[in-house]
Each structure stands twice: as C-alpha cells, then as structure tokens.
Design a protein around this motif. Structure first.
Motif, PDB file in Angstrom:
ATOM      1  N   SER A  50     -44.817  74.231  13.011  1.00 56.59           N
ATOM      2  CA  SER A  50     -44.917  74.812  11.679  1.00 56.59           C
ATOM      3  C   SER A  50     -45.972  75.915  11.638  1.00 56.59           C
ATOM      4  O   SER A  50     -45.712  77.021  11.140  1.00 56.59           O
ATOM      5  CB  SER A  50     -45.267  73.722  10.662  1.00 56.59           C
ATOM      6  N   ARG A  51     -47.129  75.639  12.171  1.00 56.46           N
ATOM      7  CA  ARG A  51     -48.223  76.615  12.186  1.00 56.46           C
ATOM      8  C   ARG A  51     -47.834  77.873  12.969  1.00 56.46           C
ATOM      9  O   ARG A  51     -48.077  78.995  12.523  1.00 56.46           O
ATOM     10  CB  ARG A  51     -49.467  75.975  12.797  1.00 56.46           C
ATOM     11  N   THR A  52     -47.209  77.676  14.124  1.00 55.91           N
ATOM     12  CA  THR A  52     -46.817  78.816  14.954  1.00 55.91           C
ATOM     13  C   THR A  52     -45.750  79.657  14.265  1.00 55.91           C
ATOM     14  O   THR A  52     -45.815  80.889  14.276  1.00 55.91           O
ATOM     15  CB  THR A  52     -46.315  78.336  16.329  1.00 55.91           C
ATOM     16  N   LEU A  53     -44.769  78.999  13.648  1.00 55.71           N
ATOM     17  CA  LEU A  53     -43.729  79.750  12.926  1.00 55.71           C
ATOM     18  C   LEU A  53     -44.319  80.549  11.772  1.00 55.71           C
ATOM     19  O   LEU A  53     -43.991  81.716  11.583  1.00 55.71           O
ATOM     20  CB  LEU A  53     -42.646  78.794  12.416  1.00 55.71           C
ATOM     21  N   VAL A  54     -45.192  79.925  11.000  1.00 56.13           N
ATOM     22  CA  VAL A  54     -45.801  80.617   9.854  1.00 56.13           C
ATOM     23  C   VAL A  54     -46.611  81.824  10.335  1.00 56.13           C
ATOM     24  O   VAL A  54     -46.557  82.897   9.746  1.00 56.13           O
ATOM     25  CB  VAL A  54     -46.676  79.642   9.030  1.00 56.13           C
ATOM     26  N   ASP A  55     -47.354  81.649  11.424  1.00 57.26           N
ATOM     27  CA  ASP A  55     -48.220  82.718  11.918  1.00 57.26           C
ATOM     28  C   ASP A  55     -47.488  83.818  12.679  1.00 57.26           C
ATOM     29  O   ASP A  55     -47.919  84.962  12.665  1.00 57.26           O
ATOM     30  CB  ASP A  55     -49.300  82.144  12.844  1.00 57.26           C
ATOM     31  N   ALA A  56     -46.388  83.473  13.349  1.00 56.29           N
ATOM     32  CA  ALA A  56     -45.821  84.410  14.318  1.00 56.29           C
ATOM     33  C   ALA A  56     -44.412  84.910  14.031  1.00 56.29           C
ATOM     34  O   ALA A  56     -44.014  85.950  14.563  1.00 56.29           O
ATOM     35  CB  ALA A  56     -45.836  83.769  15.710  1.00 56.29           C
ATOM     36  N   LEU A  57     -43.639  84.215  13.207  1.00 54.26           N
ATOM     37  CA  LEU A  57     -42.237  84.596  13.022  1.00 54.26           C
ATOM     38  C   LEU A  57     -42.107  85.938  12.314  1.00 54.26           C
ATOM     39  O   LEU A  57     -42.684  86.156  11.260  1.00 54.26           O
ATOM     40  CB  LEU A  57     -41.487  83.522  12.227  1.00 54.26           C
TER      41      LEU A  57
END
Length: 123
Positions: A50-57
């Motif tokens: 979740s954190r990676t998607l929010v930050d990087a998508l």
C-alpha cells in the motif's frame, strides 16, 4: 511436480524450506489445502504494498490478462516482489524493471480483479 520439471529434491528438503519460509497450510477455496504466508507477514506485506503504491504509482492499465503499472524510477522490482508475495490466486507472475511492473494474470477476469485491488490501495 518438481521431479516432473527435472528438479531432484527430497521431501526433507522441501519440509525444511517450508519451515524456514514460515509458510502455513490453509484451506483452499475449491477444497484441499495450499501454503501461504502467516497472517502477520501478509499484513506487513500488504502495508508495504500500500505504501509503495501510494508513493510510487504513476499509472495503471490493463489489456486482457496483462496489467501494467508505471512507477517512479527504482520502484519496479520492489513493487513486483510485493505483488508476488501477496499470493493473489489470479496472478500468474509479476515482472518488474526500474520503472515498470507487468502483472500477468491467469484470466482476463482475474486481471480485472487484481486491477481493482491495486486501485483500492491508492484511493
């Protein structure tokens, strides 16, 4: 199955590897059992995903069985690994390079399901 693929391995080795990876046996939807990550590890992986998607998508698109995620440079391999670790039954495999992740699903409908899951992480 491993023997059919030309992999020579003993049951003891497989059992030791399952224990080392801390996998647990859980009931399958269609009957029988499969191995999965313990609940806490799944929750940790889900938080990281979740954190990676929010930050990087940057963008998300689907074509038939394929989902493509464009992400900030450097995030592709980690995101690919996290998606794989979630063990979604609709996912056949994931591939990630520096800024792109390709998710190959087992069916068009499965890809739609996975895309919706990914979208919910960033809403």
């Amino acid at each position: 199955m491993l023997g059919e693929q030309g992999v020579a391995v003993t049951q003891a080795t497989i059992s030791r590897d399952i224990k080392e990876m801390q996998l647990v046996k859980v009931p399958s939807v269609g009957g029988g059992y499969h191995y999965s990550l313990p609940v806490q590890k799944q929750l940790d992986t889900q938080k990281k995903l979740s954190r990676t998607l929010v930050d990087a998508l940057i963008s998300l698109d689907q074509q038939e069985k394929f989902i493509v995620l464009h992400v900030q440079p450097g995030n592709g391999p980690a995101l690919s690994t996290l998606l794989s670790q979630m063990n979604y039954s609709d996912v056949f495999c994931t591939l990630g390079d520096d800024s792109t992740v390709l998710v190959i699903c087992r069916s068009d409908e499965g890809a739609t399901n996975v895309k919706e899951i990914i979208q919910k992480f960033v809403e």
